[in-house]
Design an enzyme around this catalytic site. Structure first.
Site, PDB file in Angstrom:
ATOM      1  CG  HIS A 185       0.430  12.964 -26.078  1.00 49.13           C
ATOM      2  ND1 HIS A 185      -0.225  13.232 -25.068  1.00 49.13           N
ATOM      3  CD2 HIS A 185       1.617  12.388 -25.761  1.00 49.13           C
ATOM      4  CE1 HIS A 185       0.563  13.518 -24.010  1.00 49.13           C
ATOM      5  NE2 HIS A 185       1.842  13.296 -24.489  1.00 49.13           N
ATOM      6  CG  ASN A 217      -0.459  18.207 -20.572  1.00 45.83           C
ATOM      7  OD1 ASN A 217      -0.225  17.222 -20.493  1.00 45.83           O
ATOM      8  ND2 ASN A 217      -2.075  17.652 -20.176  1.00 45.83           N
ATOM      9  CG  HIS A 220       2.996  16.845 -24.296  1.00 40.30           C
ATOM     10  ND1 HIS A 220       3.654  18.127 -24.242  1.00 40.30           N
ATOM     11  CD2 HIS A 220       3.495  16.530 -23.928  1.00 40.30           C
ATOM     12  CE1 HIS A 220       4.808  18.054 -24.159  1.00 40.30           C
ATOM     13  NE2 HIS A 220       4.637  16.552 -23.390  1.00 40.30           N
ATOM     14  CD  GLU A 226       8.183  17.686 -22.642  1.00 38.66           C
ATOM     15  OE1 GLU A 226       8.015  17.834 -22.317  1.00 38.66           O
ATOM     16  OE2 GLU A 226       7.860  16.157 -23.409  1.00 38.66           O
ATOM     17  CE  LYS A 240       0.393  14.094 -14.503  1.00 37.49           C
ATOM     18  NZ  LYS A 240       0.537  14.446 -15.612  1.00 37.49           N
ATOM     19  CG  HIS A 253       7.354  12.175 -25.488  1.00 38.25           C
ATOM     20  ND1 HIS A 253       5.199  12.351 -25.506  1.00 38.25           N
ATOM     21  CD2 HIS A 253       7.378  13.219 -24.506  1.00 38.25           C
ATOM     22  CE1 HIS A 253       5.653  13.558 -24.501  1.00 38.25           C
ATOM     23  NE2 HIS A 253       5.980  13.086 -23.775  1.00 38.25           N
ATOM     24  CE  LYS A 287       6.046  17.403 -13.691  1.00 39.55           C
ATOM     25  NZ  LYS A 287       6.203  16.100 -14.504  1.00 39.55           N
ATOM     26  CD  GLU A 308      -3.031  16.806 -16.405  1.00 36.31           C
ATOM     27  OE1 GLU A 308      -2.027  15.958 -16.040  1.00 36.31           O
ATOM     28  OE2 GLU A 308      -3.485  16.250 -16.933  1.00 36.31           O
ATOM     29  NE  ARG A 327       1.332  17.374 -12.592  1.00 31.55           N
ATOM     30  CZ  ARG A 327       1.603  16.310 -12.511  1.00 31.55           C
ATOM     31  NH1 ARG A 327       1.483  16.035 -10.647  1.00 31.55           N
ATOM     32  NH2 ARG A 327       2.679  15.853 -12.893  1.00 31.55           N
ATOM     33  NE  ARG A 352      -3.869  -1.769   1.982  1.00 28.54           N
ATOM     34  CZ  ARG A 352      -3.873  -2.623   2.813  1.00 28.54           C
ATOM     35  NH1 ARG A 352      -3.004  -3.172   3.501  1.00 28.54           N
ATOM     36  NH2 ARG A 352      -4.624  -3.818   2.641  1.00 28.54           N
TER      37      ARG A 352
HETATM   38  P1  NAD Z   1      13.435   6.083 -21.600  1.00 30.57           P
HETATM   39  O1  NAD Z   1      13.309   5.057 -20.417  1.00 30.57           O
HETATM   40  O2  NAD Z   1      12.827   5.054 -22.639  1.00 30.57           O
HETATM   41  O3  NAD Z   1      15.306   5.848 -22.054  1.00 30.57           O
HETATM   42  C1  NAD Z   1      15.428   6.371 -23.798  1.00 30.57           C
HETATM   43  C2  NAD Z   1      16.554   5.310 -23.758  1.00 30.57           C
HETATM   44  O4  NAD Z   1      17.732   6.111 -22.963  1.00 30.57           O
HETATM   45  C3  NAD Z   1      16.326   3.938 -23.247  1.00 30.57           C
HETATM   46  O5  NAD Z   1      16.888   2.994 -24.049  1.00 30.57           O
HETATM   47  C4  NAD Z   1      17.546   4.103 -21.873  1.00 30.57           C
HETATM   48  O6  NAD Z   1      17.992   2.374 -21.899  1.00 30.57           O
HETATM   49  C5  NAD Z   1      18.961   4.451 -21.934  1.00 30.57           C
HETATM   50  N1  NAD Z   1      19.073   5.414 -21.405  1.00 30.57           N
HETATM   51  C6  NAD Z   1      18.821   6.100 -20.095  1.00 30.57           C
HETATM   52  N2  NAD Z   1      19.219   7.021 -19.573  1.00 30.57           N
HETATM   53  C7  NAD Z   1      20.675   6.630 -20.311  1.00 30.57           C
HETATM   54  C8  NAD Z   1      22.183   7.054 -19.871  1.00 30.57           C
HETATM   55  N3  NAD Z   1      21.955   7.768 -18.879  1.00 30.57           N
HETATM   56  N4  NAD Z   1      23.147   6.485 -20.749  1.00 30.57           N
HETATM   57  C9  NAD Z   1      23.081   5.683 -22.223  1.00 30.57           C
HETATM   58  N5  NAD Z   1      21.577   5.463 -22.484  1.00 30.57           N
HETATM   59  C10 NAD Z   1      20.492   6.174 -21.512  1.00 30.57           C
HETATM   60  O7  NAD Z   1      13.050   7.205 -22.348  1.00 30.57           O
HETATM   61  P2  NAD Z   1      12.532   8.175 -21.626  1.00 30.57           P
HETATM   62  O8  NAD Z   1      11.848   9.243 -23.086  1.00 30.57           O
HETATM   63  O9  NAD Z   1      13.480   9.250 -20.714  1.00 30.57           O
HETATM   64  O10 NAD Z   1      11.323   8.311 -20.351  1.00 30.57           O
HETATM   65  C11 NAD Z   1      10.340   8.259 -21.665  1.00 30.57           C
HETATM   66  C12 NAD Z   1       8.954   7.750 -20.935  1.00 30.57           C
HETATM   67  O11 NAD Z   1       8.942   8.672 -19.835  1.00 30.57           O
HETATM   68  C13 NAD Z   1       7.775   7.201 -21.361  1.00 30.57           C
HETATM   69  O12 NAD Z   1       6.750   6.538 -20.888  1.00 30.57           O
HETATM   70  C14 NAD Z   1       6.609   8.715 -20.761  1.00 30.57           C
HETATM   71  O13 NAD Z   1       5.175   7.820 -20.993  1.00 30.57           O
HETATM   72  C15 NAD Z   1       6.914   8.695 -19.320  1.00 30.57           C
HETATM   73  N6  NAD Z   1       6.781   9.926 -19.084  1.00 30.57           N
HETATM   74  C16 NAD Z   1       6.556  10.021 -17.998  1.00 30.57           C
HETATM   75  C17 NAD Z   1       6.662  11.375 -17.041  1.00 30.57           C
HETATM   76  C18 NAD Z   1       5.765  11.860 -16.118  1.00 30.57           C
HETATM   77  O14 NAD Z   1       5.687  13.155 -15.307  1.00 30.57           O
HETATM   78  N7  NAD Z   1       5.618  11.148 -14.888  1.00 30.57           N
HETATM   79  C19 NAD Z   1       6.297  12.268 -17.772  1.00 30.57           C
HETATM   80  C20 NAD Z   1       6.718  12.629 -19.245  1.00 30.57           C
HETATM   81  C21 NAD Z   1       7.489  11.022 -20.031  1.00 30.57           C
HETATM   82  N1  GLY Z   2       4.248  15.550 -17.897  1.00 30.00           N
HETATM   83  C1  GLY Z   2       3.391  16.511 -17.377  1.00 30.00           C
HETATM   84  C2  GLY Z   2       3.292  16.006 -15.943  1.00 30.00           C
HETATM   85  O1  GLY Z   2       4.294  15.686 -15.061  1.00 30.00           O
HETATM   86  O2  GLY Z   2       1.903  16.783 -15.586  1.00 30.00           O
END
Ligand code: NAD
Ligand code: GLY
Length: 358
Positions: free
Chosen positions: A252, A245, A248, A185, A143, A265, A227, A237, A241, A121
């Site tokens: 998206h 977007n 986006h 971003e 998130k 992305h 942020k 949100e 918040r 939990r």
């Molecule tokens: P990712 O986590 O897939 O990483 C991209 C690539 O980089 C991967 O292949 C990873 O192994 C590699 N990598 C990571 N760090 C590295 C480093 N220091 N050196 C070499 N390689 C490295 O992609 P991302 O762009 O970081 O994240 C995308 C995800 O984030 C999506 O799932 C998206 O939905 C999510 N997201 C969440 C939020 C939130 O608020 N929670 C906001 C934006 C995006």
């Molecule tokens: N990436 C958008 C949010 O965190 O709200």
């Protein structure tokens, strides 16, 4: 090093941004009141690069580390991956006062955060983001979640980390395309809230791409501060918040109609920001000069700004209509009202098509 705070009452937490943060991970975990077992969720690429350094830092500070590797890639941000992690946590007997560390990009961060939100939990977790996107966006704000076969991020929870540890030196190993995608971003924060950040990027984007560490600390800390302020105003949100977007809505839709294969992305968000600003000009919210500056910076960063001719505008609209930002046949947009200013406005599909020149 810069330390900022996300102010959320008893769920407030620090974000440490600097060089050489990873070797100090144990110290920061102790400062956050943590002890005992730490389950480190990561993937094989990041583990190979940074797990030893984290292991040493945690062991030196008296923590017991349990590494949990998940497969690489967005396609593994799912319930099956969660199930395998819960199995490990139960086998390793993690308790309520144990903690999870997310060591990786946004995929690892979202998965590990959801695990921490739901195991027993809810247990504490630490974000150690290793992509630029994760450092400026996904590691902050709480998130968490995974994808369902019917859509992205459909299963999730809000769960704030205890601390965010951002070491800019890890960006050295990041593939350049991933770095540039993360810059989308950062540009977004400049457009929505911070004209000085936008100007800094206009002047120094080449140095940022060249991994000037002082500059990286500055732009990452500024991005996280923006942020944090948005999340403090509207953690779940309910309304404001959604300003995060910006770019986006179209971004998206572009990702969806190209089956999540063509664009990272951030690349889709680059196009989305340029197009959302063009729509803002068409609707009378924004001046032409701001649009030109935004387009120029997006291109200078190495991001795309145009919808490719082979993508049908109609398919984009259809995708936006099934997205969560659509209501009563109108699609909610974050409009740019000049650099540093935004407003929300809903548009009918015909208005969007007219603005996109379709
Ligand atoms: P990712 O986590 O897939 O990483 C991209 C690539 O980089 C991967 O292949 C990873 O192994 C590699 N990598 C990571 N760090 C590295 C480093 N220091 N050196 C070499 N390689 C490295 O992609 P991302 O762009 O970081 O994240 C995308 C995800 O984030 C999506 O799932 C998206 O939905 C999510 N997201 C969440 C939020 C939130 O608020 N929670 C906001 C934006 C995006
Ligand atoms: N990436 C958008 C949010 O965190 O709200």
């Amino acid at each position: 090093m810069q330390t900022l705070t996300v102010n959320l009452g008893d769920r407030s937490y620090p974000i440490h941004v600097g060089e050489g943060i990873l070797p100090r991970a144990g110290e920061f975990l102790s400062q956050a009141g943590l002890r005992g077992k730490v389950a480190i969720v990561t993937n094989p690429t990041v583990a190979q690069l940074y797990l030893d350094a984290v292991h040493e830092a945690l062991t030196d500070a008296g923590f017991e580390m349990i590494p949990i590797l998940i497969p690489e890639g967005e396609e593994h941000k799912n319930l099956k991956t969660l199930a395998s992690i819960y199995d490990r946590l139960i086998t390793e007997r993690l308790e309520r006062n144990s903690c999870v560390m997310a060591l990786g990009g946004g995929v690892v961060g979202d998965v590990a955060g959801f695990i921490a939100a739901t195991y027993l939990r809810g247990i504490p977790y630490i974000q150690v983001p290793t992509t630029l996107l994760a450092q400026v966006d996904s590691s902050v704000g709480g998130k968490t979640g995974v994808n369902h076969q019917n859509g992205k991020n459909l299963i999730g929870a809000f769960h704030q980390p205890r601390s965010v540890l951002i070491d800019v030196t890890v960006l050295q190993s990041l593939p350049p395309r991933e770095l540039v995608a993360g810059l989308a971003e950062v540009i977004k924060y400049g457009v929505i809230e911070h004209p000085a950040l936008f100007t800094l990027l206009e002047e120094k984007i080449d140095k940022v791409i060249g991994l000037d560490r002082e500059l990286l600390v500055q732009i990452i800390a500024t991005s996280c501060r923006i942020k944090a302020r948005v999340v403090e105003k509207d953690e779940r949100e309910d309304d404001y918040r959604a300003v995060l977007n910006f770019g986006h809505t179209i971004g998206h839709a572009l990702e969806a109609v190209t089956d999540y294969r063509k664009y990272l992305h951030g690349e889709a968000v680059g196009i989305g920001m340029a197009q959302a600003t063009a729509i803002s000009v068409h609707q009378g919210f924004c001046d032409q000069r701001s649009l030109e500056r935004i387009r120029k910076l997006i291109r200078k960063a190495g991001l795309p700004a145009d919808i490719p001719p082979d993508v049908s505008r109609q398919s984009l609209i259809q995708s936006m209509e099934v997205d969560k930002k659509s209501a009563e046949g109108r699609i909610k947009f974050v409009m740019c009202a000049g650099i540093g200013r935004t407003c929300f406005h809903s548009l009918a599909p015909g208005e969007i098509l007219a603005a996109l020149g379709a």
